[in-house]
Design a protein around this motif. Structure first.
Motif, mmCIF file in Angstrom:
data_model
loop_
_atom_site.group_PDB
_atom_site.id
_atom_site.type_symbol
_atom_site.label_atom_id
_atom_site.label_comp_id
_atom_site.label_asym_id
_atom_site.label_seq_id
_atom_site.Cartn_x
_atom_site.Cartn_y
_atom_site.Cartn_z
ATOM 1 N N ASN A 298 0.797 -1.229 0.000
ATOM 2 C CA ASN A 298 0.000 0.000 0.000
ATOM 3 C C ASN A 298 0.839 1.293 0.000
ATOM 4 O O ASN A 298 0.311 2.376 0.189
ATOM 5 C CB ASN A 298 -0.973 0.016 1.193
ATOM 6 C CG ASN A 298 -2.240 0.793 0.882
ATOM 7 O OD1 ASN A 298 -2.865 0.583 -0.156
ATOM 8 N ND2 ASN A 298 -2.623 1.699 1.766
ATOM 9 N N ALA A 299 2.137 1.171 -0.216
ATOM 10 C CA ALA A 299 2.999 2.360 -0.208
ATOM 11 C C ALA A 299 2.794 3.218 -1.448
ATOM 12 O O ALA A 299 3.089 4.411 -1.448
ATOM 13 C CB ALA A 299 4.464 1.943 -0.109
ATOM 14 N N GLY A 300 2.289 2.592 -2.529
ATOM 15 C CA GLY A 300 2.056 3.337 -3.760
ATOM 16 C C GLY A 300 2.972 2.910 -4.898
ATOM 17 O O GLY A 300 3.206 3.676 -5.840
ATOM 18 N N LYS A 301 3.464 1.678 -4.841
ATOM 19 C CA LYS A 301 4.348 1.165 -5.901
ATOM 20 C C LYS A 301 3.639 1.145 -7.248
ATOM 21 O O LYS A 301 4.167 1.615 -8.251
ATOM 22 C CB LYS A 301 4.830 -0.258 -5.552
ATOM 23 C CG LYS A 301 5.597 -0.341 -4.253
ATOM 24 C CD LYS A 301 5.949 -1.769 -3.891
ATOM 25 C CE LYS A 301 4.735 -2.628 -3.576
ATOM 26 N NZ LYS A 301 3.976 -2.169 -2.383
ATOM 27 N N SER A 302 2.429 0.603 -7.257
ATOM 28 C CA SER A 302 1.702 0.501 -8.529
ATOM 29 C C SER A 302 1.321 1.881 -9.054
ATOM 30 O O SER A 302 1.306 2.110 -10.263
ATOM 31 C CB SER A 302 0.458 -0.381 -8.370
ATOM 32 O OG SER A 302 0.826 -1.686 -7.980
ATOM 33 N N SER A 303 1.029 2.789 -8.134
ATOM 34 C CA SER A 303 0.693 4.156 -8.566
ATOM 35 C C SER A 303 1.887 4.797 -9.257
ATOM 36 O O SER A 303 1.741 5.455 -10.291
ATOM 37 C CB SER A 303 0.295 5.011 -7.361
ATOM 38 O OG SER A 303 -0.807 4.427 -6.695
ATOM 39 N N LEU A 304 3.067 4.598 -8.692
ATOM 40 C CA LEU A 304 4.270 5.145 -9.322
ATOM 41 C C LEU A 304 4.557 4.452 -10.644
ATOM 42 O O LEU A 304 4.970 5.086 -11.615
ATOM 43 C CB LEU A 304 5.474 4.980 -8.398
ATOM 44 C CG LEU A 304 5.742 6.139 -7.449
ATOM 45 C CD1 LEU A 304 6.905 5.804 -6.536
ATOM 46 C CD2 LEU A 304 6.052 7.419 -8.235
ATOM 47 N N MET A 305 4.309 3.145 -10.667
ATOM 48 C CA MET A 305 4.503 2.371 -11.893
ATOM 49 C C MET A 305 3.647 2.955 -13.018
ATOM 50 O O MET A 305 4.101 3.177 -14.132
ATOM 51 C CB MET A 305 4.085 0.920 -11.605
ATOM 52 C CG MET A 305 4.022 0.039 -12.814
ATOM 53 S SD MET A 305 5.672 -0.546 -13.194
ATOM 54 C CE MET A 305 5.302 -1.631 -14.561
ATOM 55 N N ARG A 306 2.395 3.198 -12.683
ATOM 56 C CA ARG A 306 1.482 3.808 -13.656
ATOM 57 C C ARG A 306 2.010 5.136 -14.148
ATOM 58 O O ARG A 306 2.032 5.422 -15.336
ATOM 59 C CB ARG A 306 0.140 4.111 -12.986
ATOM 60 C CG ARG A 306 -0.816 3.003 -12.960
ATOM 61 C CD ARG A 306 -2.080 3.551 -12.358
ATOM 62 N NE ARG A 306 -3.110 2.544 -12.462
ATOM 63 C CZ ARG A 306 -4.390 2.823 -12.640
ATOM 64 N NH1 ARG A 306 -4.807 4.053 -12.692
ATOM 65 N NH2 ARG A 306 -5.258 1.865 -12.752
ATOM 66 N N ALA A 307 2.401 5.962 -13.179
ATOM 67 C CA ALA A 307 2.813 7.317 -13.517
ATOM 68 C C ALA A 307 4.094 7.302 -14.341
ATOM 69 O O ALA A 307 4.233 8.073 -15.290
ATOM 70 C CB ALA A 307 2.998 8.128 -12.241
ATOM 71 N N VAL B 215 -1.650 -0.542 -14.595
ATOM 72 C CA VAL B 215 -1.642 -1.591 -13.575
ATOM 73 C C VAL B 215 -2.617 -1.244 -12.461
ATOM 74 O O VAL B 215 -2.962 -0.088 -12.245
ATOM 75 C CB VAL B 215 -0.226 -1.834 -12.979
ATOM 76 C CG1 VAL B 215 0.723 -2.346 -14.029
ATOM 77 C CG2 VAL B 215 0.321 -0.571 -12.316
ATOM 78 N N LEU B 216 -3.046 -2.270 -11.761
ATOM 79 C CA LEU B 216 -4.051 -2.135 -10.714
ATOM 80 C C LEU B 216 -3.539 -1.309 -9.530
ATOM 81 O O LEU B 216 -2.499 -1.585 -8.970
ATOM 82 C CB LEU B 216 -4.443 -3.535 -10.234
ATOM 83 C CG LEU B 216 -5.467 -3.639 -9.115
ATOM 84 C CD1 LEU B 216 -6.857 -3.303 -9.637
ATOM 85 C CD2 LEU B 216 -5.447 -5.030 -8.512
ATOM 86 N N VAL B 217 -4.316 -0.289 -9.174
ATOM 87 C CA VAL B 217 -4.009 0.510 -7.984
ATOM 88 C C VAL B 217 -5.220 0.429 -7.082
ATOM 89 O O VAL B 217 -6.337 0.696 -7.515
ATOM 90 C CB VAL B 217 -3.745 1.983 -8.356
ATOM 91 C CG1 VAL B 217 -3.695 2.857 -7.109
ATOM 92 C CG2 VAL B 217 -2.458 2.116 -9.143
ATOM 93 N N GLU B 218 -5.042 0.048 -5.842
ATOM 94 C CA GLU B 218 -6.186 -0.063 -4.958
ATOM 95 C C GLU B 218 -5.796 0.248 -3.536
ATOM 96 O O GLU B 218 -4.681 -0.049 -3.123
ATOM 97 C CB GLU B 218 -6.742 -1.489 -5.003
ATOM 98 C CG GLU B 218 -7.902 -1.638 -5.949
ATOM 99 C CD GLU B 218 -8.520 -3.015 -5.822
ATOM 100 O OE1 GLU B 218 -9.738 -3.092 -5.621
ATOM 101 O OE2 GLU B 218 -7.785 -4.003 -5.903
ATOM 102 N N ASP B 219 -6.746 0.808 -2.786
ATOM 103 C CA ASP B 219 -6.465 1.054 -1.387
ATOM 104 C C ASP B 219 -6.732 -0.229 -0.607
ATOM 105 O O ASP B 219 -7.584 -0.301 0.258
ATOM 106 C CB ASP B 219 -7.319 2.200 -0.853
ATOM 107 C CG ASP B 219 -6.771 2.706 0.478
ATOM 108 O OD1 ASP B 219 -5.649 2.307 0.842
ATOM 109 O OD2 ASP B 219 -7.469 3.483 1.146
ATOM 110 N N LYS B 220 -5.983 -1.234 -0.967
ATOM 111 C CA LYS B 220 -6.135 -2.549 -0.364
ATOM 112 C C LYS B 220 -4.746 -3.056 -0.091
ATOM 113 O O LYS B 220 -3.801 -2.669 -0.785
ATOM 114 C CB LYS B 220 -6.767 -3.506 -1.374
ATOM 115 C CG LYS B 220 -8.263 -3.519 -1.396
ATOM 116 C CD LYS B 220 -8.711 -4.632 -2.294
ATOM 117 C CE LYS B 220 -10.231 -4.708 -2.309
ATOM 118 N NZ LYS B 220 -10.673 -5.658 -3.315
ATOM 119 N N LEU B 221 -4.617 -3.945 0.854
ATOM 120 C CA LEU B 221 -3.302 -4.529 1.082
ATOM 121 C C LEU B 221 -3.115 -5.668 0.083
ATOM 122 O O LEU B 221 -4.044 -6.397 -0.224
ATOM 123 C CB LEU B 221 -3.187 -5.033 2.517
ATOM 124 C CG LEU B 221 -3.457 -3.942 3.560
ATOM 125 C CD1 LEU B 221 -3.208 -4.451 4.971
ATOM 126 C CD2 LEU B 221 -2.600 -2.713 3.311
#
Ligand SMILES: Nc1nc2c(ncn2[C@@H]2O[C@H](COP(=O)(O)OP(=O)(O)OP(=O)(O)O)[C@@H](O)[C@H]2O)c(=O)[nH]1
Ligand SMILES: [Mg+2]
Length: 455
Positions: free
Chosen positions: A243-252, A258-264
């Motif tokens: 949940n640190a935001g790896k996928s969010s950074l990957m997207r950006a 890639v899937l970004v979710e407020d889930k563990l």
């Protein structure tokens, strides 16, 4: 309406109040990720878990009031299997059976006492007999932290590889706990001498694990080939706490979806995409499974291949949730898992993410504490920050690249493509020996290109 869960924890003497609170907070998030509403938390200070049922008598009664049980451990014959264990046992029987996502809904049914909690989640590793006693005292299903994590992994596994890995972890986790699973006695009676039912179950589980491992092995061979083909490329891997935001950074960074979710544990598979705007040679970014404290050991082992991606990267971006008050502890957990998989030698940059949600004072505090190690504070949601991170990545690789001359003989012009993929060509001339290229690339890539040109 979601099924209800109660959290249970014993605060042991060596655990501080803040650690205790943050453990419970995280357990709550794990349990909510699984689809439950956490309606209460029962904690007790004790020197150790109560041998019989984790909590002392008084607290056990308090817990049972929330679940509708009697609050005492009855003496005598054990009860029926719980659903989760029955399902695990069934899964061990063979076939790629998977519990549907509707599992949480199962808990709703039963006795119709919807205002009562149907699940008790204990924040400790408990023995099968403690679990059984708790089940009998509360009338609820009892899970521990590990089984919650394994269950989340199970729900979130998408690729065939992740599914196989989770299945192996489930079987590894369930096999040592089979001894006291009930129902064994009856089957045992019908079986005659030799193997007991439990031994039979264990053997089945071992066979099944072996079978799954073989399938996994085949997938890994394929991946290894693909990785081999990528080995000369510039690779950066995003690692860090869940949940640190790896996928969010990957997207950006890569413009991917890639899937970004407020889930563990939203991400269980490694994805690889090229950094955008594309560089020459291009830089590959991989997103990886998140870490968590007290991650069951066999789960780490089963995700090791996913994490090999991290091992083979030239640069790791260790993504940290700057907002989380426990991020120091999360950094430690991530570092220790990286050590465990042998990735601690890979150059690493710490990236404090979600800076849009901290104030200026907190941002400056982070820079003061971690700036000297080259840590970056940013927001994956801020395109300016992302562009700057992108430039940082590019300059890291630029600094590692060397410039050399390669000669591609006319007989080997087919190798030109390979040169262009793995290196940036900055100059090109021709003479009688072939095409003379001045290239910039990682030293390893140049070495390999040279060998294939000369070989
Ligand atoms: N405010 C804010 N939220 C963010 C930022 N980056 C990520 N998030 C949120 O944090 C949550 C987790 O983000 P993910 O990118 O899925 O995190 P992850 O590290 O890939 O998580 P796992 O795959 O579960 O390990 C999501 O709700 C994101 O929208 C950020 O820079 N700012
Ligand atoms: Mg993710």
């Amino acid at each position: 309406m979601n099924p209800k869960a109660v959290l249970v924890a014993v605060q042991l003497p060596h655990v501080s109040d803040t650690d205790h609170a943050s453990d419970l907070d995280e357990l709550g998030r794990l349990v909510r990720t699984l689809g439950f509403d956490v309606v209460a938390t029962i904690t007790q200070r004790r020197d150790a878990l109560a041998a019989a049922a984790v909590l002392g008598e008084g607290k056990l009664k308090e817990l049972a009031e929330l679940t509708g049980g009697k609050g005492v451990v009855p003496s005598g014959a054990p009860e029926v299997k719980t659903k989760v264990r029955a399902k695990w046992a069934a899964a061990s029987g063979g076939g790629d059976k998977h519990v549907a996502d509707s599992e949480a809904a199962d808990h709703e049914g039963g006795d119709g006492a919807t205002d009562k909690a149907t699940v008790v989640v204990v924040d400790h590793e408990i023995t099968p007999s403690q679990a059984r006693n708790l089940e009998r005292a509360t009338g609820a299903e009892v899970l521990d932290r590990t089984s919650v994590i394994v269950e989340i992994f199970h729900r979130h596994a998408r690729s065939r590889e992740a599914r196989l890995q989770v299945e192996i972890a489930r079987l590894n986790y369930v096999a040592p706990r089979m001894r006291e699973s009930s129902g064994g006695k009856e089957r045992q009676r019908g079986k005659g001498a030799g193997e007991t039912a439990v031994e039979l179950d264990r053997r089945k589980i071992r066979d099944r694990i072996a079978e799954l491992r073989e399938q996994l092995e085949a997938i890994h061979k394929e991946q290894e080939n693909r990785r081999h083909a990528r080995q000369d490329q510039l690779r950066v891997a995003l690692v860090g706490y869940t949940n640190a935001g790896k996928s969010s950074l990957m997207r950006a960074l890569t413009g991917s979806d890639v899937l970004v979710e407020d889930k563990l544990f939203a991400t269980l598979d490694t994805t690889v995409r090229a950094l955008q705007p594309e560089t020459k040679p291009r830089i590959l970014v991989s997103d990886t499974v998140g870490f968590i404290k007290k991650l069951p050991h066999d789960l780490i082992a089963s995700f090791r291949s996913t994490l090999d991606e991290a091992l083979e990267a030239t640069l790791l971006l260790h993504v940290v949730d700057a907002v989380d008050p426990t991020h120091d502890a999360q950094i430690e957990v991530t570092r220790s898992v990286l050590r465990e998989i042998g990735a601690n030698a890979v150059p690493t940059k710490v990236v404090f993410n979600k800076a849009d949600r901290i104030d200026e004072a907190a941002r400056q505090a982070l820079v003061r504490r971690h700036g000297a190690e080259g840590a970056i504070v940013l927001s994956a949601h801020d395109p300016k920050d992302v562009a700057e991170l992108s430039r940082t990545i590019v300059s890291f690789f630029e600094a590692s690249m060397v410039e050399e001359e390669l000669v591609v003989p006319y007989a080997k012009q087919a190798l030109l493509g390979e040169v262009y993929t793995n290196a940036r060509v900055v100059g090109e001339t021709y003479d009688e020996s072939g095409t003379r290229l001045t290239v910039r690339a990682l030293p390893g890539a140049i070495g390999r290109l040279r060998r294939s040109l000369e070989g």
